[in-house]
Design a protein around this motif. Structure first.
Motif, short mmCIF file in Angstrom:
data_model
loop_
_atom_site.label_atom_id
_atom_site.label_comp_id
_atom_site.label_asym_id
_atom_site.label_seq_id
_atom_site.Cartn_x
_atom_site.Cartn_y
_atom_site.Cartn_z
N PHE A 184 2.63 0.37 -0.89
CA PHE A 184 3.05 -0.97 -0.50
C PHE A 184 3.74 -1.00 0.87
O PHE A 184 3.97 -2.07 1.44
CB PHE A 184 3.98 -1.58 -1.55
CG PHE A 184 5.29 -0.85 -1.73
CD1 PHE A 184 6.37 -1.09 -0.90
CD2 PHE A 184 5.44 0.09 -2.75
CE1 PHE A 184 7.57 -0.42 -1.07
CE2 PHE A 184 6.63 0.77 -2.92
CZ PHE A 184 7.69 0.51 -2.08
N GLU A 185 4.06 0.17 1.43
CA GLU A 185 4.75 0.21 2.72
C GLU A 185 3.81 0.17 3.91
O GLU A 185 4.19 -0.27 5.00
CB GLU A 185 5.60 1.48 2.81
CG GLU A 185 6.76 1.54 1.83
CD GLU A 185 7.58 2.80 1.99
OE1 GLU A 185 8.58 2.75 2.73
OE2 GLU A 185 7.21 3.84 1.39
N ASP A 186 2.57 0.63 3.72
CA ASP A 186 1.64 0.69 4.84
C ASP A 186 0.22 0.87 4.29
O ASP A 186 0.01 1.68 3.38
CB ASP A 186 2.00 1.86 5.76
CG ASP A 186 1.30 1.78 7.11
OD1 ASP A 186 1.97 1.50 8.11
OD2 ASP A 186 0.07 2.00 7.16
N GLU A 187 -0.73 0.12 4.87
CA GLU A 187 -2.11 0.22 4.39
C GLU A 187 -2.74 1.57 4.72
O GLU A 187 -3.74 1.96 4.11
CB GLU A 187 -2.98 -0.90 4.96
CG GLU A 187 -3.10 -0.93 6.48
CD GLU A 187 -1.99 -1.73 7.13
OE1 GLU A 187 -2.13 -2.09 8.31
OE2 GLU A 187 -0.98 -2.02 6.44
N ALA A 188 -2.16 2.30 5.67
CA ALA A 188 -2.69 3.62 6.03
C ALA A 188 -1.72 4.72 5.59
O ALA A 188 -1.52 5.71 6.30
CB ALA A 188 -2.93 3.69 7.54
#
Length: 454
Positions: free
Chosen positions: A145-149
């Motif tokens: 949930f913090e970064d799509e990558a």
């Protein structure tokens, strides 16, 4: 629940003896399991002076002053990359069959780099090559949930990440493998074996007794330095800066700070914490003999600690523990400042399954810091009581008793003390490592009076 302040002596839980050691075959099993679970050509574990738990767990080595990498590769390859200073420190590692390569980029600024100045070349010397898949283990990891990558983001300095990418090339893959070790339910490093429990129990005993000497010895007129000096530091490896802070009514007490020359006065809020590898102890209260308002707040806080011990169980999810502590503290208009407990070990905090909404389940072998920091506390007051425990199922308890009977006997004595004197009948799987187990004196000038459940 009825809680009282009563006179309770702190017993001697038994002689300590020599520190238990981790055998080479245990490190061997750990690296084999990590490499297999990672499922890649190379598993690369980063470490620096502050973030060393992963490499210490796998090898028994941790870098001093500088950075390091452990590379686990095909055919059982195990290569330790160090800088100038840690190269001569590396023989202390317990992992057998490890090759040590000097990579001077890992050294401090201004030191010699004339022999092996290019980190990427040392990766090639270790065996990393074009097209390889590398799992990179940092000191923490991004959640989805913090970064799509999140799988291609690393808590490792960019200088090293770009070197790995250059070496494996466009046909290779670099991905985050930190959860292999640090996932709060399934990470390999978040559960420990009987030998590691015994080593951490040894540390926790020394840590808790040293901290208690600070609490029991503190007097009005002491400087904070004077108070901390009574710990009797004996050279143990530390996982945090030693902390001591104090303040008068209305003053903010910053619990993370180190001791100062400030003179203690009766009625001050006081807090102190000491962390060794595998242990941290913390106590906070008033430098006084009593205070009815603080005592009422302390009783509510103590009930929250009891809720942790009574809700923690193998197989239970972390949210259940969070909710039990949250609901109990709320009756005293308190709440946890951070998580209601977290995983510890070589480092003070590595992760926590105890979070709002967490479905991560507690497992046998988990090393917990019972770290419930209450808030809000009026300025000039302090309350805290932290101790380490391990969760162990029947099989692990039997192994601990067979391999380390003295440690097991001390743990059993602590459990009995908590039942007879503190009022908690613990589940069989909760093993208190501290020699001040839930021994909480809110008034340091009356430190033989502690909170108990009637």
């Amino acid at each position: 629940m009825n809680v009282s302040l009563k006179p309770v002596g702190l017993p001697d839980f038994g002689p300590l003896g020599d520190k238990p050691q981790i055998a080479p075959d245990i490190y061997e099993a750990r690296v084999k399991a990590a490499y297999a679970k990672a499922g890649c050509d190379w598993l690369a574990v980063y470490a620096d002076r502050e973030h060393f738990a992963n490499i210490a767990f796998l090898t028994g080595f941790e870098p001093r002053f500088e950075e390091a990498f452990l590379l686990l590769g095909p055919g059982g390859a195990r290569v330790l990359l160090t800088g100038n200073e840690s190269k001569d420190y590396a023989p202390l590692a317990g992992l057998p069959g490890m090759t040590v390569l000097l990579a001077q980029t890992l050294s401090l600024m201004g030191q010699d780099r004339s022999q092996f100045p290019r980190f990427a070349e040392r990766l090639k010397d270790a065996g990393v090559s074009q097209g390889d898949t590398v799992g990179l283990v940092g000191w923490k990891y991004l959640e989805p949930f913090e970064d799509e990558a999140h799988e291609s983001a690393f808590y490792v300095p960019t200088v090293y990440v770009q070197a790995f990418r250059r070496v494996v090339g466009a046909s290779g893959v670099l991905r985050d493998a930190t959860p292999v070790l640090l996932h709060p339910e399934n990470g390999l490093a978040v559960t420990i074996d009987a030998d590691q429990i015994a080593a951490f129990e040894w540390s926790a005993t020394r840590c808790s007794l040293a901290l208690w000497r600070i609490v029991a010895g503190a007097r009005a007129g002491d400087s904070e330095f004077d108070a901390v000096s009574r710990m009797g530091y004996a050279g143990d490896a530390l996982n945090v800066h030693t902390m001591f802070a104090s303040g008068s009514a209305g003053e903010t007490i910053i619990g993370l700070r180190s001791a100062s020359a400030r003179k203690l006065k009766q009625g001050d809020g006081v807090t102190t914490a000491l962390g060794h590898w595998g242990a941290l102890s913390c106590r906070a209260g008033l430098l006084d003999t009593g205070n009815d308002e603080l005592l009422a707040l302390a009783k509510g806080y103590f009930q929250g600690l009891v809720a942790w011990y009574e809700s923690a169980a193998i197989g239970r999810d972390g949210n259940a523990i969070h909710e039990a502590v949250l609901e109990t503290l709320a009756r005293a208009n308190l709440k946890p400042a951070l998580n209601s407990g977290h995983l510890g070990g070589y480092e003070e905090w590595v992760h926590s399954p105890v979070r709002p909404g967490s479905q991560d389940r507690l497992r046998s072998g988990m090393h917990f810091q019972v770290d419930v920091i209450p808030t809000p506390i009026p300025a000039g007051w302090a309350l805290n009581c932290e101790d380490p425990v391990v969760l162990a199922d029947e099989t692990l308890r039997a192994e601990l008793q067979a391999r380390h009977p003295a440690a097991f006997a001390r743990i059993a004595a602590r459990r009995d003390f908590m039942k007879r004197s503190v009022g908690l009948d613990l589940r069989p799987e909760i093993l208190p490592l501290s020699s001040t187990p839930l021994y909480f004196a809110p008034f340091w000038l009356k430190n033989d009076h502690v909170l108990v459940r009637d």
